[in-house]
Design a protein around this motif. Structure first.
Motif, PDB file in Angstrom:
ATOM      1  N   PRO A  89     -10.348   7.061   4.673  1.00 52.96           N
ATOM      2  CA  PRO A  89     -10.764   8.450   4.459  1.00 52.96           C
ATOM      3  C   PRO A  89     -11.691   9.004   5.531  1.00 52.96           C
ATOM      4  O   PRO A  89     -11.772  10.231   5.708  1.00 52.96           O
ATOM      5  CB  PRO A  89     -11.462   8.398   3.098  1.00 52.96           C
ATOM      6  N   CYS A  90     -12.394   8.126   6.264  1.00 53.30           N
ATOM      7  CA  CYS A  90     -13.282   8.577   7.358  1.00 53.30           C
ATOM      8  C   CYS A  90     -12.568   8.523   8.714  1.00 53.30           C
ATOM      9  O   CYS A  90     -13.221   8.653   9.757  1.00 53.30           O
ATOM     10  CB  CYS A  90     -14.542   7.719   7.394  1.00 53.30           C
ATOM     11  N   PHE A  91     -11.256   8.281   8.718  1.00 51.28           N
ATOM     12  CA  PHE A  91     -10.416   8.247   9.914  1.00 51.28           C
ATOM     13  C   PHE A  91     -10.742   7.078  10.848  1.00 51.28           C
ATOM     14  O   PHE A  91     -10.511   7.162  12.050  1.00 51.28           O
ATOM     15  CB  PHE A  91     -10.481   9.578  10.686  1.00 51.28           C
ATOM     16  N   ASN A  92     -11.271   5.995  10.285  1.00 53.12           N
ATOM     17  CA  ASN A  92     -11.412   4.754  11.055  1.00 53.12           C
ATOM     18  C   ASN A  92     -10.040   4.073  11.117  1.00 53.12           C
ATOM     19  O   ASN A  92      -9.357   3.963  10.100  1.00 53.12           O
ATOM     20  CB  ASN A  92     -12.428   3.821  10.401  1.00 53.12           C
ATOM     21  N   GLU A  93      -9.662   3.618  12.302  1.00 56.00           N
ATOM     22  CA  GLU A  93      -8.342   3.028  12.498  1.00 56.00           C
ATOM     23  C   GLU A  93      -8.390   1.506  12.321  1.00 56.00           C
ATOM     24  O   GLU A  93      -9.310   0.847  12.801  1.00 56.00           O
ATOM     25  CB  GLU A  93      -7.785   3.377  13.873  1.00 56.00           C
ATOM     26  N   PHE A  94      -7.381   0.978  11.645  1.00 53.69           N
ATOM     27  CA  PHE A  94      -7.242  -0.459  11.425  1.00 53.69           C
ATOM     28  C   PHE A  94      -5.790  -0.856  11.705  1.00 53.69           C
ATOM     29  O   PHE A  94      -4.867  -0.093  11.417  1.00 53.69           O
ATOM     30  CB  PHE A  94      -7.599  -0.836   9.975  1.00 53.69           C
ATOM     31  N   SER A  95      -5.615  -2.047  12.246  1.00 55.87           N
ATOM     32  CA  SER A  95      -4.282  -2.568  12.527  1.00 55.87           C
ATOM     33  C   SER A  95      -3.913  -3.571  11.435  1.00 55.87           C
ATOM     34  O   SER A  95      -4.558  -4.614  11.294  1.00 55.87           O
ATOM     35  CB  SER A  95      -4.240  -3.243  13.901  1.00 55.87           C
ATOM     36  N   LEU A  96      -2.894  -3.234  10.626  1.00 58.30           N
ATOM     37  CA  LEU A  96      -2.461  -4.082   9.519  1.00 58.30           C
ATOM     38  C   LEU A  96      -0.960  -4.347   9.622  1.00 58.30           C
ATOM     39  O   LEU A  96      -0.287  -3.795  10.477  1.00 58.30           O
ATOM     40  CB  LEU A  96      -2.779  -3.419   8.167  1.00 58.30           C
ATOM     41  N   SER A  97      -0.491  -5.181   8.717  1.00 57.87           N
ATOM     42  CA  SER A  97       0.939  -5.479   8.622  1.00 57.87           C
ATOM     43  C   SER A  97       1.453  -5.024   7.267  1.00 57.87           C
ATOM     44  O   SER A  97       0.833  -5.314   6.244  1.00 57.87           O
ATOM     45  CB  SER A  97       1.197  -6.977   8.799  1.00 57.87           C
ATOM     46  N   LEU A  98       2.568  -4.319   7.284  1.00 62.17           N
ATOM     47  CA  LEU A  98       3.235  -3.908   6.049  1.00 62.17           C
ATOM     48  C   LEU A  98       4.334  -4.920   5.744  1.00 62.17           C
ATOM     49  O   LEU A  98       5.209  -5.164   6.575  1.00 62.17           O
ATOM     50  CB  LEU A  98       3.824  -2.507   6.198  1.00 62.17           C
ATOM     51  N   LYS A  99       4.269  -5.519   4.550  1.00 55.86           N
ATOM     52  CA  LYS A  99       5.247  -6.536   4.159  1.00 55.86           C
ATOM     53  C   LYS A  99       5.876  -6.166   2.821  1.00 55.86           C
ATOM     54  O   LYS A  99       5.259  -5.481   2.003  1.00 55.86           O
ATOM     55  CB  LYS A  99       4.589  -7.917   4.068  1.00 55.86           C
ATOM     56  N   LYS A 100       7.099  -6.642   2.628  1.00 57.81           N
ATOM     57  CA  LYS A 100       7.811  -6.406   1.376  1.00 57.81           C
ATOM     58  C   LYS A 100       7.943  -7.722   0.632  1.00 57.81           C
ATOM     59  O   LYS A 100       8.503  -8.682   1.154  1.00 57.81           O
ATOM     60  CB  LYS A 100       9.195  -5.814   1.643  1.00 57.81           C
ATOM     61  N   TRP A 101       7.401  -7.751  -0.597  1.00 58.05           N
ATOM     62  CA  TRP A 101       7.483  -8.941  -1.440  1.00 58.05           C
ATOM     63  C   TRP A 101       8.471  -8.657  -2.564  1.00 58.05           C
ATOM     64  O   TRP A 101       8.279  -7.724  -3.362  1.00 58.05           O
ATOM     65  CB  TRP A 101       6.123  -9.306  -2.015  1.00 58.05           C
ATOM     66  N   ASP A 102       9.525  -9.449  -2.644  1.00 54.15           N
ATOM     67  CA  ASP A 102      10.528  -9.313  -3.701  1.00 54.15           C
ATOM     68  C   ASP A 102      10.144 -10.208  -4.869  1.00 54.15           C
ATOM     69  O   ASP A 102      10.154 -11.442  -4.756  1.00 54.15           O
ATOM     70  CB  ASP A 102      11.914  -9.682  -3.165  1.00 54.15           C
ATOM     71  N   MET A 103       9.806  -9.564  -6.002  1.00 54.63           N
ATOM     72  CA  MET A 103       9.458 -10.303  -7.213  1.00 54.63           C
ATOM     73  C   MET A 103      10.731 -10.508  -8.050  1.00 54.63           C
ATOM     74  O   MET A 103      11.827 -10.133  -7.652  1.00 54.63           O
ATOM     75  CB  MET A 103       8.399  -9.538  -8.013  1.00 54.63           C
ATOM     76  N   THR A 104      10.562 -11.092  -9.245  1.00 58.11           N
ATOM     77  CA  THR A 104      11.723 -11.352 -10.108  1.00 58.11           C
ATOM     78  C   THR A 104      12.321 -10.058 -10.642  1.00 58.11           C
ATOM     79  O   THR A 104      13.542  -9.898 -10.707  1.00 58.11           O
ATOM     80  CB  THR A 104      11.300 -12.252 -11.282  1.00 58.11           C
ATOM     81  N   SER A 105      11.471  -9.106 -11.030  1.00 51.89           N
ATOM     82  CA  SER A 105      11.966  -7.866 -11.637  1.00 51.89           C
ATOM     83  C   SER A 105      11.751  -6.639 -10.774  1.00 51.89           C
ATOM     84  O   SER A 105      12.293  -5.579 -11.068  1.00 51.89           O
ATOM     85  CB  SER A 105      11.283  -7.650 -12.992  1.00 51.89           C
ATOM     86  N   SER A 106      10.943  -6.734  -9.741  1.00 56.11           N
ATOM     87  CA  SER A 106      10.652  -5.567  -8.904  1.00 56.11           C
ATOM     88  C   SER A 106      10.256  -6.019  -7.500  1.00 56.11           C
ATOM     89  O   SER A 106      10.171  -7.218  -7.231  1.00 56.11           O
ATOM     90  CB  SER A 106       9.520  -4.728  -9.519  1.00 56.11           C
ATOM     91  N   SER A 107      10.020  -5.046  -6.636  1.00 53.78           N
ATOM     92  CA  SER A 107       9.582  -5.328  -5.264  1.00 53.78           C
ATOM     93  C   SER A 107       8.312  -4.537  -4.980  1.00 53.78           C
ATOM     94  O   SER A 107       8.083  -3.462  -5.559  1.00 53.78           O
ATOM     95  CB  SER A 107      10.667  -4.955  -4.263  1.00 53.78           C
ATOM     96  N   ILE A 108       7.496  -5.059  -4.069  1.00 58.26           N
ATOM     97  CA  ILE A 108       6.190  -4.458  -3.777  1.00 58.26           C
ATOM     98  C   ILE A 108       5.993  -4.430  -2.272  1.00 58.26           C
ATOM     99  O   ILE A 108       6.301  -5.401  -1.570  1.00 58.26           O
ATOM    100  CB  ILE A 108       5.038  -5.250  -4.437  1.00 58.26           C
ATOM    101  N   TYR A 109       5.463  -3.303  -1.763  1.00 55.66           N
ATOM    102  CA  TYR A 109       4.970  -3.243  -0.398  1.00 55.66           C
ATOM    103  C   TYR A 109       3.499  -3.657  -0.409  1.00 55.66           C
ATOM    104  O   TYR A 109       2.730  -3.222  -1.266  1.00 55.66           O
ATOM    105  CB  TYR A 109       5.078  -1.822   0.163  1.00 55.66           C
ATOM    106  N   ASN A 110       3.123  -4.502   0.541  1.00 58.07           N
ATOM    107  CA  ASN A 110       1.735  -4.957   0.639  1.00 58.07           C
ATOM    108  C   ASN A 110       1.214  -4.741   2.057  1.00 58.07           C
ATOM    109  O   ASN A 110       1.921  -5.045   3.026  1.00 58.07           O
ATOM    110  CB  ASN A 110       1.615  -6.441   0.287  1.00 58.07           C
TER     111      ASN A 110
END
Length: 297
Positions: free
Chosen positions: A216-237
């Motif tokens: 919210p303060c516009f500080n930049e961070f370098s992260l990784s977006l990953k997709k986790w496939d669960m048994t009933s659904s999927s999640i972006y982390n």
């Protein structure tokens, strides 16, 4: 005698120096020729690799090269869609023809020689059409947020979701922010980015997609977006790299963040906008507008 003369010439140091100088001169001329030759970029050579690399690491390419790759990928997607449409049309025609053949065979000849349909009517199941998912437009952002995106030369703004923070999101040991795909409001990833999220390492873990995240303060961070496939659904982390974001911000449990995406030179950026502060600013603007209108009266 000729063999002895040849060996004598080869042993002559002056002749050897001349031959060496001629060889060096030929090598230098060839190297100069290689330097002057123009090396044109061919996006079709190893195109699949170029598509993935242009999304994961666009810094390896020039703007012109990225534009060429994007143009060709767009054409490939269009051709694939046209192929799917044509295949579906062919299947529909075949199904209709089969239905007509069945109905004509079920007709019964009456005594007068006329065709009469059988009394037994076939109960057809009602066709249930899936409702098209309407993508939510991005919410009205404060002026300072819009200005910051403009300063970064951002474009293609999309509203992803309103994320409520839980204990698991605020635990530094977890070091990740979860975004359930069932709550995603817009398709913010390209087809190439989706395929790159499916790639796994030898242990079966997802490689991930490099993303720039702004708090919210516009500080930049370098992260990784990953997709986790669960048994009933999927999640972006967003994992790893989420703990520094927590240390920089005083996030609380049940706090709501509007997550938006935009692109800078094709690279994906995610913006975490404080939902509560946005509502407070709107309330202040309403109060100021009412006060101004009263003074004018």
């Amino acid at each position: 005698m000729s063999m002895k003369k040849n060996t004598a010439k080869l042993q002559n140091p002056e002749i050897m120096m001349q031959k060496k100088a001629m060889a060096i001169e030929k090598i230098n001329a060839y190297m100069q020729k290689l330097k002057t030759m123009e090396k044109k970029f061919d996006p079709l050579s190893h195109f699949s690799l170029n598509r993935v690399l242009s999304q994961i690491s666009p810094e390896f390419y020039t703007k012109d090269e990225l534009a060429q790759i994007e143009k060709i990928s767009h054409i490939v997607c269009q051709e694939a869609n046209l192929l799917l449409i044509s295949q579906s049309r062919v299947k529909r025609v075949e199904v209709n023809q089969k239905k007509r053949c069945r109905s004509s065979n079920e007709d019964i000849m009456s005594d007068g020689g006329r065709r009469v349909k059988s009394k037994s009517t076939i109960m057809r199941k009602p066709i249930i059409r899936k409702k098209e998912t309407v993508l939510s437009p991005p919410p009205e952002l404060p002026n300072h947020v819009n200005n910051m995106i403009k300063v970064l030369n951002g474009s293609d703004i999309k509203y992803i979701m309103c994320k409520e923070l839980y204990k698991t999101d605020l635990n530094p040991n977890n070091n990740r922010l979860s975004m359930p795909i069932s709550q995603i409001k817009s398709d913010f990833l390209t087809e190439i980015e989706k395929t790159s999220l499916k790639t796994r390492d030898k242990e079966g873990k997802p490689f991930g997609l490099k993303v720039t995240v702004l708090d919210p303060c516009f500080n930049e961070f370098s992260l990784s977006l990953k997709k986790w496939d669960m048994t009933s659904s999927s999640i972006y982390n967003l994992h790893p790299g989420w703990t520094p974001v927590l240390l920089k911000n005083n996030f609380k449990e049940h706090q709501k963040l509007d997550i938006l995406s935009f692109r800078v030179n094709g690279k994906l950026h995610l913006l975490l906008n404080d939902n509560e502060s946005q509502e407070i600013e709107k309330g202040k603007e309403l109060k100021n507008s009412t006060a101004v209108s009263k003074t004018e009266e």
